[in-house]
Design a protein around this motif. Structure first.
Motif, PDB file in Angstrom:
ATOM      1  N   ARG A 126       0.872  -1.175   0.000  1.00  0.00           N
ATOM      2  CA  ARG A 126       0.000   0.000   0.000  1.00  0.00           C
ATOM      3  C   ARG A 126       0.905   1.220   0.000  1.00  0.00           C
ATOM      4  O   ARG A 126       2.079   1.128   0.382  1.00  0.00           O
ATOM      5  CB  ARG A 126      -0.961   0.018   1.181  1.00  0.00           C
ATOM      6  CG  ARG A 126      -0.306   0.298   2.506  1.00  0.00           C
ATOM      7  CD  ARG A 126      -1.306   0.305   3.634  1.00  0.00           C
ATOM      8  NE  ARG A 126      -1.016   1.444   4.481  1.00  0.00           N
ATOM      9  CZ  ARG A 126      -1.883   2.035   5.256  1.00  0.00           C
ATOM     10  NH1 ARG A 126      -3.109   1.604   5.305  1.00  0.00           N
ATOM     11  NH2 ARG A 126      -1.544   3.057   5.985  1.00  0.00           N
ATOM     12  N   GLN A 127       0.393   2.338  -0.444  1.00  0.00           N
ATOM     13  CA  GLN A 127       1.152   3.581  -0.554  1.00  0.00           C
ATOM     14  C   GLN A 127       2.385   3.387  -1.440  1.00  0.00           C
ATOM     15  O   GLN A 127       3.426   3.994  -1.209  1.00  0.00           O
ATOM     16  CB  GLN A 127       1.511   4.113   0.830  1.00  0.00           C
ATOM     17  CG  GLN A 127       0.267   4.464   1.608  1.00  0.00           C
ATOM     18  CD  GLN A 127       0.541   4.680   3.050  1.00  0.00           C
ATOM     19  OE1 GLN A 127       1.038   3.801   3.744  1.00  0.00           O
ATOM     20  NE2 GLN A 127       0.217   5.878   3.507  1.00  0.00           N
ATOM     21  N   ASN A 128       2.239   2.547  -2.448  1.00  0.00           N
ATOM     22  CA  ASN A 128       3.305   2.297  -3.403  1.00  0.00           C
ATOM     23  C   ASN A 128       3.126   3.208  -4.612  1.00  0.00           C
ATOM     24  O   ASN A 128       2.134   3.920  -4.724  1.00  0.00           O
ATOM     25  CB  ASN A 128       3.317   0.820  -3.815  1.00  0.00           C
ATOM     26  CG  ASN A 128       1.948   0.300  -4.214  1.00  0.00           C
ATOM     27  OD1 ASN A 128       1.006   0.390  -3.436  1.00  0.00           O
ATOM     28  ND2 ASN A 128       1.833  -0.261  -5.398  1.00  0.00           N
ATOM     29  N   ASP A 129       4.092   3.180  -5.487  1.00  0.00           N
ATOM     30  CA  ASP A 129       4.045   3.962  -6.723  1.00  0.00           C
ATOM     31  C   ASP A 129       3.961   3.013  -7.906  1.00  0.00           C
ATOM     32  O   ASP A 129       4.470   1.890  -7.858  1.00  0.00           O
ATOM     33  CB  ASP A 129       5.293   4.837  -6.867  1.00  0.00           C
ATOM     34  CG  ASP A 129       5.323   5.957  -5.845  1.00  0.00           C
ATOM     35  OD1 ASP A 129       4.312   6.665  -5.725  1.00  0.00           O
ATOM     36  OD2 ASP A 129       6.356   6.111  -5.172  1.00  0.00           O
ATOM     37  N   ALA A 130       3.349   3.484  -8.986  1.00  0.00           N
ATOM     38  CA  ALA A 130       3.270   2.733 -10.234  1.00  0.00           C
ATOM     39  C   ALA A 130       3.599   3.713 -11.359  1.00  0.00           C
ATOM     40  O   ALA A 130       2.949   4.747 -11.493  1.00  0.00           O
ATOM     41  CB  ALA A 130       1.891   2.135 -10.420  1.00  0.00           C
ATOM     42  N   THR A 131       4.609   3.374 -12.166  1.00  0.00           N
ATOM     43  CA  THR A 131       5.074   4.245 -13.237  1.00  0.00           C
ATOM     44  C   THR A 131       5.015   3.501 -14.565  1.00  0.00           C
ATOM     45  O   THR A 131       5.617   2.427 -14.708  1.00  0.00           O
ATOM     46  CB  THR A 131       6.533   4.685 -12.970  1.00  0.00           C
ATOM     47  OG1 THR A 131       6.607   5.280 -11.670  1.00  0.00           O
ATOM     48  CG2 THR A 131       7.002   5.670 -14.018  1.00  0.00           C
ATOM     49  N   ILE A 132       4.291   4.069 -15.533  1.00  0.00           N
ATOM     50  CA  ILE A 132       4.224   3.467 -16.862  1.00  0.00           C
ATOM     51  C   ILE A 132       5.527   3.781 -17.586  1.00  0.00           C
ATOM     52  O   ILE A 132       5.927   4.937 -17.697  1.00  0.00           O
ATOM     53  CB  ILE A 132       3.029   4.024 -17.662  1.00  0.00           C
ATOM     54  CG1 ILE A 132       1.730   3.764 -16.912  1.00  0.00           C
ATOM     55  CG2 ILE A 132       2.986   3.414 -19.057  1.00  0.00           C
ATOM     56  CD1 ILE A 132       0.538   4.469 -17.511  1.00  0.00           C
ATOM     57  N   LEU A 133       6.183   2.739 -18.092  1.00  0.00           N
ATOM     58  CA  LEU A 133       7.433   2.909 -18.815  1.00  0.00           C
ATOM     59  C   LEU A 133       7.177   2.957 -20.320  1.00  0.00           C
ATOM     60  O   LEU A 133       6.086   2.617 -20.795  1.00  0.00           O
ATOM     61  CB  LEU A 133       8.393   1.773 -18.460  1.00  0.00           C
ATOM     62  CG  LEU A 133       8.714   1.644 -16.956  1.00  0.00           C
ATOM     63  CD1 LEU A 133       9.654   0.482 -16.719  1.00  0.00           C
ATOM     64  CD2 LEU A 133       9.286   2.940 -16.412  1.00  0.00           C
ATOM     65  N   ALA A 134       8.181   3.365 -21.078  1.00  0.00           N
ATOM     66  CA  ALA A 134       8.039   3.564 -22.519  1.00  0.00           C
ATOM     67  C   ALA A 134       7.621   2.303 -23.266  1.00  0.00           C
ATOM     68  O   ALA A 134       6.945   2.378 -24.289  1.00  0.00           O
ATOM     69  CB  ALA A 134       9.342   4.111 -23.095  1.00  0.00           C
ATOM     70  N   ASP A 135       7.977   1.138 -22.761  1.00  0.00           N
ATOM     71  CA  ASP A 135       7.611  -0.107 -23.445  1.00  0.00           C
ATOM     72  C   ASP A 135       6.233  -0.629 -23.036  1.00  0.00           C
ATOM     73  O   ASP A 135       5.826  -1.707 -23.446  1.00  0.00           O
ATOM     74  CB  ASP A 135       8.679  -1.183 -23.219  1.00  0.00           C
ATOM     75  CG  ASP A 135       8.781  -1.628 -21.769  1.00  0.00           C
ATOM     76  OD1 ASP A 135       8.076  -1.074 -20.891  1.00  0.00           O
ATOM     77  OD2 ASP A 135       9.581  -2.545 -21.506  1.00  0.00           O
ATOM     78  N   GLY A 136       5.520   0.130 -22.199  1.00  0.00           N
ATOM     79  CA  GLY A 136       4.170  -0.251 -21.787  1.00  0.00           C
ATOM     80  C   GLY A 136       4.108  -1.047 -20.504  1.00  0.00           C
ATOM     81  O   GLY A 136       3.021  -1.301 -19.982  1.00  0.00           O
ATOM     82  N   THR A 137       5.260  -1.468 -19.969  1.00  0.00           N
ATOM     83  CA  THR A 137       5.254  -2.145 -18.680  1.00  0.00           C
ATOM     84  C   THR A 137       5.079  -1.114 -17.577  1.00  0.00           C
ATOM     85  O   THR A 137       5.227   0.090 -17.790  1.00  0.00           O
ATOM     86  CB  THR A 137       6.552  -2.949 -18.459  1.00  0.00           C
ATOM     87  OG1 THR A 137       7.659  -2.048 -18.528  1.00  0.00           O
ATOM     88  CG2 THR A 137       6.699  -4.069 -19.480  1.00  0.00           C
ATOM     89  N   VAL A 138       4.755  -1.583 -16.384  1.00  0.00           N
ATOM     90  CA  VAL A 138       4.534  -0.688 -15.248  1.00  0.00           C
ATOM     91  C   VAL A 138       5.502  -1.074 -14.138  1.00  0.00           C
ATOM     92  O   VAL A 138       5.529  -2.229 -13.688  1.00  0.00           O
ATOM     93  CB  VAL A 138       3.073  -0.770 -14.753  1.00  0.00           C
ATOM     94  CG1 VAL A 138       2.868   0.111 -13.532  1.00  0.00           C
ATOM     95  CG2 VAL A 138       2.110  -0.371 -15.876  1.00  0.00           C
ATOM     96  N   LEU A 139       6.300  -0.110 -13.697  1.00  0.00           N
ATOM     97  CA  LEU A 139       7.248  -0.300 -12.609  1.00  0.00           C
ATOM     98  C   LEU A 139       6.532  -0.017 -11.294  1.00  0.00           C
ATOM     99  O   LEU A 139       5.942   1.050 -11.124  1.00  0.00           O
ATOM    100  CB  LEU A 139       8.445   0.640 -12.780  1.00  0.00           C
ATOM    101  CG  LEU A 139       9.508   0.581 -11.694  1.00  0.00           C
ATOM    102  CD1 LEU A 139      10.194  -0.783 -11.678  1.00  0.00           C
ATOM    103  CD2 LEU A 139      10.520   1.704 -11.899  1.00  0.00           C
ATOM    104  N   ILE A 140       6.587  -0.981 -10.379  1.00  0.00           N
ATOM    105  CA  ILE A 140       5.948  -0.853  -9.068  1.00  0.00           C
ATOM    106  C   ILE A 140       7.050  -0.715  -8.035  1.00  0.00           C
ATOM    107  O   ILE A 140       7.911  -1.606  -7.921  1.00  0.00           O
ATOM    108  CB  ILE A 140       5.083  -2.094  -8.762  1.00  0.00           C
ATOM    109  CG1 ILE A 140       4.079  -2.340  -9.895  1.00  0.00           C
ATOM    110  CG2 ILE A 140       4.371  -1.925  -7.428  1.00  0.00           C
ATOM    111  CD1 ILE A 140       3.505  -3.741  -9.903  1.00  0.00           C
ATOM    112  N   THR A 141       7.052   0.373  -7.294  1.00  0.00           N
ATOM    113  CA  THR A 141       8.122   0.625  -6.327  1.00  0.00           C
ATOM    114  C   THR A 141       7.551   1.066  -4.985  1.00  0.00           C
ATOM    115  O   THR A 141       6.460   1.613  -4.900  1.00  0.00           O
ATOM    116  CB  THR A 141       9.084   1.719  -6.829  1.00  0.00           C
ATOM    117  OG1 THR A 141       8.330   2.896  -7.125  1.00  0.00           O
ATOM    118  CG2 THR A 141       9.832   1.271  -8.073  1.00  0.00           C
ATOM    119  N   GLY A 142       8.355   0.834  -3.953  1.00  0.00           N
ATOM    120  CA  GLY A 142       8.068   1.354  -2.631  1.00  0.00           C
ATOM    121  C   GLY A 142       6.828   0.774  -1.995  1.00  0.00           C
ATOM    122  O   GLY A 142       6.339  -0.288  -2.344  1.00  0.00           O
ATOM    123  N   GLY A 143       6.344   1.509  -1.031  1.00  0.00           N
ATOM    124  CA  GLY A 143       5.156   1.098  -0.301  1.00  0.00           C
ATOM    125  C   GLY A 143       5.499   0.355   0.966  1.00  0.00           C
ATOM    126  O   GLY A 143       6.661   0.186   1.339  1.00  0.00           O
TER     127      GLY A 143
END
Length: 175
Positions: A126-143
């Motif tokens: 919870r309270q994580n981040d999700a970032t859409i990358l140029a290739d369409g994948t999503v980077l999930i970090t933190g939380g």
């Protein structure tokens, strides 16, 4: 001093440099309302207080329409959402009690409904981040993997990658 919540949505018209009040759509949304432009021109909000997913029609004075409820309770304050393709939205974790679920909704469907992805994250976040990358994948970090605030025991140092095509989640790196 706090001025209070503003329940009045407005639409800006850049040609006339004016704002139009949507008095038929007054509603106070929680913090970080996770709103996206739907393919049909309406706006979708994933974040009302009851786990409802709603459209706001911005025509005329505006109106709200409930589409579906999210699959996991209490996501609205604690999890990120991304529009990873036109009309396709994913929730990645979240919840007062953290979840490892990835859930998706496709606004291009005749009757959009939430469904779980093929794979979950390695651990609840919870309270994580999700970032859409140029290739369409999503980077999930933190939380954090625990409820409450500022508990270092729940910190999640390992990043994960979500592939929207395969719906698989892969751990990629530790901090």
């Amino acid at each position: 001093p706090s001025l209070g919540a503003n329940p009045l949505p407005q639409v800006y018209d850049h040609q006339t440099n004016t704002w139009r009040n949507l008095t038929g759509a007054m509603q106070v949304l929680p913090l970080y309302p996770r709103t996206f432009l739907a393919p049909d021109g309406r706006v979708i909000s994933l974040s009302n207080h009851q786990n409802e997913t709603q459209y706001i029609d911005v025509a005329g004075t505006g109106s709200w329409e409930t589409i579906d409820n999210t699959l996991d309770g209490n996501l609205h304050n604690y999890g990120p959402a991304v529009m990873y393709d036109a009309g396709k939205i994913a929730y990645l974790g979240g919840g007062h009690n953290p979840t490892q679920n990835v859930s998706m909704i496709d606004l291009n469907d005749a009757n959009p409904a939430w469904r779980y992805g093929a794979d979950d994250m390695a651990q609840p976040r919870r309270q994580n981040d999700a970032t859409i990358l140029a290739d369409g994948t999503v980077l999930i970090t933190g939380g954090t993997s625990v409820t409450g605030w500022n508990d270092p025991a729940g910190a999640i140092p390992t990043a994960e990658m979500w592939d929207a095509v395969t719906e698989q989640v892969t751990q990629v790196a530790a901090a």
